[in-house]
Design a protein around this motif. Structure first.
Motif, mmCIF file in Angstrom:
data_model
loop_
_atom_site.group_PDB
_atom_site.id
_atom_site.type_symbol
_atom_site.label_atom_id
_atom_site.label_comp_id
_atom_site.label_asym_id
_atom_site.label_seq_id
_atom_site.Cartn_x
_atom_site.Cartn_y
_atom_site.Cartn_z
ATOM 1 N N ALA A 39 -21.787 -23.385 -17.810
ATOM 2 C CA ALA A 39 -20.796 -23.159 -18.851
ATOM 3 C C ALA A 39 -21.705 -22.805 -20.223
ATOM 4 O O ALA A 39 -20.981 -21.889 -20.988
ATOM 5 N N ALA A 40 -22.500 -23.523 -20.576
ATOM 6 C CA ALA A 40 -23.266 -23.618 -21.754
ATOM 7 C C ALA A 40 -23.989 -22.167 -21.919
ATOM 8 O O ALA A 40 -24.321 -21.633 -22.856
ATOM 9 N N LEU A 41 -24.588 -21.627 -20.753
ATOM 10 C CA LEU A 41 -25.140 -20.370 -20.774
ATOM 11 C C LEU A 41 -24.418 -19.164 -20.879
ATOM 12 O O LEU A 41 -24.627 -18.329 -21.642
ATOM 13 N N THR A 42 -23.144 -19.569 -20.143
ATOM 14 C CA THR A 42 -22.019 -18.375 -20.453
ATOM 15 C C THR A 42 -21.703 -18.372 -21.791
ATOM 16 O O THR A 42 -21.367 -17.222 -22.476
ATOM 17 N N LEU A 43 -21.329 -19.613 -22.329
ATOM 18 C CA LEU A 43 -20.899 -19.355 -23.924
ATOM 19 C C LEU A 43 -22.022 -19.013 -24.838
ATOM 20 O O LEU A 43 -21.707 -18.373 -25.680
ATOM 21 N N ALA A 44 -23.134 -19.314 -24.561
ATOM 22 C CA ALA A 44 -24.148 -18.547 -25.405
ATOM 23 C C ALA A 44 -24.306 -17.191 -25.166
ATOM 24 O O ALA A 44 -24.579 -16.409 -26.098
ATOM 25 N N ALA A 45 -24.104 -16.826 -23.859
ATOM 26 C CA ALA A 45 -24.129 -15.418 -23.858
ATOM 27 C C ALA A 45 -23.047 -14.534 -24.455
ATOM 28 O O ALA A 45 -23.212 -13.732 -25.043
ATOM 29 N N ILE A 46 -21.870 -15.087 -24.543
ATOM 30 C CA ILE A 46 -20.749 -14.612 -25.311
ATOM 31 C C ILE A 46 -20.880 -14.544 -26.724
ATOM 32 O O ILE A 46 -20.734 -13.517 -27.266
#
Length: 173
Positions: free
Chosen positions: A5-12
């Protein structure tokens, strides 16, 4: 396990920020437009601060995801960010009407940046930590929010102060 979730949020945040730096962005119909508030939660306008925000998302988001889970972390980021942005816009509009001679710099137009939303996540995750880490995280969050507000004293940094009680409220649920 990887903090997905943190990686996805950072990518977004990285993707939206890079696209908005190179193209015209949607600013919304007015300052209380939910689409504009959600866009500001995922956009960093300054290319110099973008790497620092991405690293902060990975560190704070990964820690929060480990403590309270990915779904709660994303709900705390988006929900807490929207509540913080709405409260900041209301306080900014009220302040402009009541104290027009002494404004807090410029009135906020759209909403909070990702940093106050990360403060909400950190404060919410501190509710799931042990007593010693709870105090440490809350102390660092308070110190960071007050320092941000006192350093520039702008209306946009008012969001950081409002993120503290919002994060505690989100963490209680």
């Amino acid at each position: 396990p990887l903090p997905l979730a943190a990686l996805t949020l950072a990518a977004i945040v990285l993707g939206v920020s890079l696209v908005s730096m190179h193209a015209a962005t949607f600013t919304g119909a007015d300052s209380f437009d939910v689409r504009a508030i959600l866009l500001t939660l995922t956009r960093v306008d300054d290319p110099v601060s973008l790497p620092f925000v991405i690293v902060a998302i990975l560190i704070v988001g990964g820690w929060a995801e480990r403590i309270m889970g990915g779904a709660r972390m994303l709900v705390a980021y988006t929900g807490g960010g929207v509540v913080t942005s709405t409260a900041g816009l209301i306080v900014g509009a009220w302040e402009a009407d009541v104290f027009p001679a002494v404004p807090l710099g410029e009135t906020p137009v759209t909403g909070a940046s990702p940093v106050p939303a990360l403060l909400v996540v950190a404060m919410a995750a501190s509710c799931f930590a042990g007593a010693l880490w709870r105090r440490r995280v809350r102390g660092v969050c308070i110190l960071l929010a007050v320092t941000m507000f006192l350093y520039s004293a702008s209306a946009s940094d008012l969001f950081a102060l409002l993120a503290l009680p919002v994060g505690l409220g989100v963490g209680m649920f």
